[in-house]
Design a protein around this motif. Structure first.
Motif, PDB file in Angstrom:
ATOM      1  N   UNK A 188      -0.730  -1.730   0.710  1.00 22.26           N
ATOM      2  CA  UNK A 188      -2.030  -1.351   1.285  1.00 22.26           C
ATOM      3  C   UNK A 188      -2.177  -1.896   2.714  1.00 22.26           C
ATOM      4  N   UNK A 189      -3.058  -1.291   3.480  1.00 22.66           N
ATOM      5  CA  UNK A 189      -3.228  -1.668   4.885  1.00 22.66           C
ATOM      6  C   UNK A 189      -3.622  -3.136   5.037  1.00 22.66           C
ATOM      7  N   UNK A 190      -4.572  -3.598   4.196  1.00 23.20           N
ATOM      8  CA  UNK A 190      -5.025  -4.989   4.345  1.00 23.20           C
ATOM      9  C   UNK A 190      -3.874  -5.961   4.109  1.00 23.20           C
ATOM     10  N   UNK A 191      -2.948  -5.598   3.210  1.00 26.37           N
ATOM     11  CA  UNK A 191      -1.819  -6.478   2.916  1.00 26.37           C
ATOM     12  C   UNK A 191      -0.831  -6.506   4.085  1.00 26.37           C
ATOM     13  N   UNK A 192      -0.587  -5.338   4.702  1.00 27.64           N
ATOM     14  CA  UNK A 192       0.321  -5.294   5.845  1.00 27.64           C
ATOM     15  C   UNK A 192      -0.240  -6.073   7.024  1.00 27.64           C
ATOM     16  N   UNK A 250       5.838  -6.249  -6.736  1.00 30.37           N
ATOM     17  CA  UNK A 250       4.813  -6.452  -5.723  1.00 30.37           C
ATOM     18  C   UNK A 250       4.104  -5.136  -5.407  1.00 30.37           C
ATOM     19  N   UNK A 251       4.865  -4.047  -5.345  1.00 33.26           N
ATOM     20  CA  UNK A 251       4.279  -2.742  -5.052  1.00 33.26           C
ATOM     21  C   UNK A 251       3.352  -2.297  -6.186  1.00 33.26           C
ATOM     22  N   UNK A 252       3.764  -2.545  -7.429  1.00 29.39           N
ATOM     23  CA  UNK A 252       2.933  -2.185  -8.586  1.00 29.39           C
ATOM     24  C   UNK A 252       1.634  -2.996  -8.578  1.00 29.39           C
ATOM     25  N   UNK A 253       1.745  -4.279  -8.228  1.00 26.54           N
ATOM     26  CA  UNK A 253       0.556  -5.121  -8.168  1.00 26.54           C
ATOM     27  C   UNK A 253      -0.389  -4.625  -7.076  1.00 26.54           C
ATOM     28  N   UNK A 254       0.161  -4.277  -5.917  1.00 28.14           N
ATOM     29  CA  UNK A 254      -0.651  -3.775  -4.812  1.00 28.14           C
ATOM     30  C   UNK A 254      -1.373  -2.493  -5.202  1.00 28.14           C
ATOM     31  N   UNK A 255      -0.671  -1.602  -5.934  1.00 24.15           N
ATOM     32  CA  UNK A 255      -1.273  -0.341  -6.377  1.00 24.15           C
ATOM     33  C   UNK A 255      -2.407  -0.612  -7.370  1.00 24.15           C
ATOM     34  N   UNK A 256      -2.188  -1.584  -8.275  1.00 23.31           N
ATOM     35  CA  UNK A 256      -3.227  -1.953  -9.237  1.00 23.31           C
ATOM     36  C   UNK A 256      -4.466  -2.470  -8.507  1.00 23.31           C
ATOM     37  N   UNK A 257      -4.257  -3.297  -7.501  1.00 21.73           N
ATOM     38  CA  UNK A 257      -5.370  -3.851  -6.735  1.00 21.73           C
ATOM     39  C   UNK A 257      -6.141  -2.752  -6.012  1.00 21.73           C
ATOM     40  N   UNK A 258      -5.420  -1.764  -5.508  1.00 24.19           N
ATOM     41  CA  UNK A 258      -6.054  -0.626  -4.845  1.00 24.19           C
ATOM     42  C   UNK A 258      -6.967   0.121  -5.813  1.00 24.19           C
ATOM     43  N   UNK A 259      -6.453   0.372  -7.033  1.00 29.33           N
ATOM     44  CA  UNK A 259      -7.261   1.077  -8.045  1.00 29.33           C
ATOM     45  C   UNK A 259      -8.469   0.237  -8.437  1.00 29.33           C
ATOM     46  N   UNK A 260      -8.268  -1.069  -8.571  1.00 27.92           N
ATOM     47  CA  UNK A 260      -9.364  -1.962  -8.967  1.00 27.92           C
ATOM     48  C   UNK A 260     -10.449  -1.982  -7.897  1.00 27.92           C
TER      49      UNK A 260
END
Length: 286
Positions: A124-128, A184-194
């Motif tokens: 996600x953008x905030x993570x980058x 890490x990518x799966x976690x980032x995607x989960x956070x995006x959905x949350x």
């Protein structure tokens, strides 16, 4: 004309600054640096603030920042120089500020999330953006003080600059960080959905509150061990909010039904009286 030589005293040499630490001569710099490096190494080893690659220890930014604090130097992000490129890559700038007088004594820029950044380009953008700041922080300290980190027994390159370089079997003592890009990518995607769910439910303060429990600003700063706990806390909060929403929905539906009954009753009261009803009313009241 006199040719007498005048004897002069050698000019006094100004002291030297090592961060906020002052020394009187160049050789003292090594003495002071060693006095910093020794306890720094003990702390980094004790807290496992390093990443082990091929038997070499690369220190995470927390270790570099600790070194800076020992020297009286702190990092400062320069948000007005933030850049986002068309491919989603972020470039961030961080300065090193000497605490005792506020002087900028170091500076570095770093990027994250470009097409060649296989670990971070799909985050996600905030993570980058956050990782670009983290990398710039480590780089700023590296440019100014990597020699002290070397004295402490570590590699002069921050661990964050080694993203994508896999360990060959030498494992650090459980620092909680990982380089598993898929996880890490799966976690980032989960956070995006949350984030989207909590925002839609109007409960973003709850999401932010859970994040604050882990003393980080963005999910990308969570360690591997913290991610599992963070995910559990989100699930608990979501379940509780869903129950609250069901109750609120029931209350709202009940209120609407009651309001409809009231409107119907008022309409009946205000309805025009028929001729037959008027005759019956007169007979009853006669």
């Amino acid at each position: 004309m006199s040719t007498e030589l005048v004897k002069t005293e050698p000019a006094e040499v100004a002291g030297y600054n090592l961060g906020s630490l002052q020394v009187s001569k160049p050789t003292d710099v090594i003495t002071v640096a060693t006095s910093v490096a020794t306890p720094l190494a003990e702390l980094i080893n004790k807290k496992s603030l390093f990443k082990n690659i091929s038997g070499r220890k690369y220190v995470y930014v927390e270790g570099w920042s600790t070194m800076g604090a020992m020297l009286g130097v702190v990092p400062r992000h320069v948000p007005e120089q933030s850049k986002r490129k068309d491919d989603g890559e972020y470039e961030e700038v961080v300065e090193l500020v000497r605490v005792m007088d506020g002087m900028v004594i170091g500076r570095a820029a770093a990027v994250c999330g470009g097409l060649s950044d296989t670990v971070w380009k799909n985050r996600p953008e905030y993570a980058r953006k956050s990782m670009a700041i983290t990398r710039a922080t480590g780089k700023a300290f590296r440019l100014s003080f990597s020699w002290i980190m070397t004295l402490a027994g570590y590699m002069p390159t921050p661990a964050e600059e080694m993203d994508g370089v896999e360990d060959d079997g030498h494992k650090p003592a459980g620092n909680g960080h990982d380089t598993d890009a898929k996880a890490a990518a799966e976690f980032a995607a989960m956070c995006d959905r949350a984030r989207k769910w909590f925002k839609t439910a109007g409960k973003m303060p709850v999401f932010a509150g859970i994040l604050a429990e882990f003393s980080v600003e963005v999910e990308g700063d969570l360690t591997k061990d913290q991610r599992a706990k963070f995910t559990d806390r989100l699930a608990e909060a979501k379940k509780r909010i869903q129950a609250e929403l069901i109750v609120d929905q029931h209350i709202e539906q009940t209120k609407k039904a009651e309001d409809a009954e009231i409107v119907k009753a008022e309409a009946e009261i205000d309805a025009p009286t028929t001729e037959q009803e008027e005759i019956e009313f007169k007979e009853v009241t006669a």
